[in-house]
Design an enzyme around this catalytic site. Structure first.
Site, PDB file in Angstrom:
ATOM      1  N   GLY A  28      50.193  74.654 -31.056  1.00  0.00           N
ATOM      2  CA  GLY A  28      50.346  75.579 -30.639  1.00  0.00           C
ATOM      3  C   GLY A  28      49.022  76.362 -30.575  1.00  0.00           C
ATOM      4  O   GLY A  28      49.157  77.394 -30.187  1.00  0.00           O
ATOM      5  N   LEU A  52      48.380  70.421 -27.865  1.00  0.00           N
ATOM      6  CA  LEU A  52      47.662  71.260 -27.209  1.00  0.00           C
ATOM      7  C   LEU A  52      47.137  72.173 -29.520  1.00  0.00           C
ATOM      8  O   LEU A  52      47.395  72.727 -29.306  1.00  0.00           O
ATOM      9  CB  LEU A  52      48.866  72.097 -27.192  1.00  0.00           C
ATOM     10  N   TYR A 104      62.374  63.158 -38.963  1.00  0.00           N
ATOM     11  CA  TYR A 104      62.776  65.093 -38.804  1.00  0.00           C
ATOM     12  C   TYR A 104      63.917  65.301 -38.834  1.00  0.00           C
ATOM     13  O   TYR A 104      65.146  65.256 -38.225  1.00  0.00           O
ATOM     14  CB  TYR A 104      63.021  65.045 -37.031  1.00  0.00           C
TER      15      TYR A 104
END
Length: 336
Positions: free
Chosen positions: A214, A211, A58
């Site tokens: 988003g 989610l 990352y």
């Protein structure tokens, strides 16, 4: 608020019922604020969140160093409760490109050495290859992690984005605590073959993308401008008519959330929490405000009627568009 706990399978540690996925604090979702990111990690630890998830690739180590700084500057009691879940294996280039995966035993130990240094810890609580290296049998990769467990550098072995057959092969090699998989209201492919196998073998699931990056948070709008470095600018689910269709599903969910007096995000996270005690959602909150909203999902009670209403509003397979661009889908072993 007291955060309930769940156990990562029959061999893994006890963790908070919600974990914090830290990737967005460093890469792939637009600019992030370092100070706010560290404050968010501190707030999560203070609230009782114990599981911090990251990957050594990352932003080429930036995320691990960020977590390392947050842990160093946290109160000792909070620092000691933190459990690190680390993915490895993705190969990057100086321009930020992706060059495949390396699961060779020597590489596994090399990656671990750097993660220990960047995080500033003497062991990694859960260690897993991010995607299966097609050139290396999973038994060899897992076997190398098992050696790190024996040496005390790793506590538990995990997997990521793997299919049912790979899970069985890995579990026959060494005890597996959990499998990290994308799981959300609009991403339910693991229910067909993978969940039955993990439950048979006593392996937990840490669910990322709860989610849908988003998309079903209730905060994403069709006119939002995404930078070229934002993963969603290239994700099929966020493109053109696909996005419009998927946002209509969110509006159906919003109606149900309003009836319960909660946010869309809280309802979506609560749904994942309701899927079983063996599933631990990872929330990708990048700010204290979003973290507080996510933690509010722990107070949402979904009875049979509420679950049926959610199912009717957002049926399985109702979303349009793959969860990754075509080139990235080719690296997945997880059958969903």
């Amino acid at each position: 608020m007291t955060i309930p706990t769940r156990t990562l399978g029959t061999t893994g540690p006890q963790v908070s019922a919600l974990g914090l996925g830290c990737m967005g604090m460093s890469a792939l979702y637009g600019e992030a604020d370092r100070t706010e990111s560290i404050a968010t990690i501190h707030a999560a630890l203070e609230a009782g969140v114990t599981l911090l998830d990251t990957g050594d690739f990352y932003a080429m180590g930036h995320n691990e160093m960020l977590i390392g700084e947050a842990l160093r500057t946290a109160p000792a009691a909070r620092r000691e409760q933190a459990l690190t879940s680390v993915k490895f294996g993705a190969l990057r280039d100086p321009a930020g490109g992706w060059s495949g995966y390396d699961g060779r035993p020597a590489a596994v130990k090399n990656f671990a050495a750097y993660s220990l240094q960047r995080l500033g810890v003497d062991h990694l609580d859960v260690y897993r290859i991010a995607r299966v290296d097609p050139g290396v049998p999973i038994e060899e990769t897992v076997g190398a992690i098992a050696e790190l467990v024996e040496q005390g550098y790793v506590r538990h072995i995990g997997l990521s984005e793997v299919g049912a057959d790979t899970i069985r092969r890995a579990a026959a090699t060494a005890p597996i605590a959990d499998v990290q998989l994308e799981y959300a209201l609009i991403t339910r492919g693991i229910e067909d073959r993978i969940l039955p196998v993990t439950r048979e073998l006593g392996i937990a699931v840490t669910a990322y993308g709860v989610l849908s990056r988003g998309l079903i948070s209730g905060h994403f709008t069709s006119d939002r401008q995404l930078g070229a470095s934002d993963f969603r600018a290239h994700s099929p689910r966020f493109q053109g008519e696909n996005l419009q269709h998927n946002l209509t599903l969110v509006e159906q969910l919003r109606k149900l959330a309003e009836q319960k007096g909660v946010s869309v995000a809280q309802l979506a996270i609560a749904w994942v929490l309701s899927r079983g005690e063996d599933i631990v959602p990872l929330v990708g909150a990048r700010t204290r405000e979003r973290l507080a909203e996510s933690l509010g999902a722990l107070d949402v009670v979904l009875d049979a009627a509420a679950l049926a209403a959610i199912e009717a509003a957002v049926p399985a397979d109702s979303a349009v568009g793959d969860r990754y661009p075509t080139a990235m889908m080719a690296h997945l072993d997880s059958e969903h």
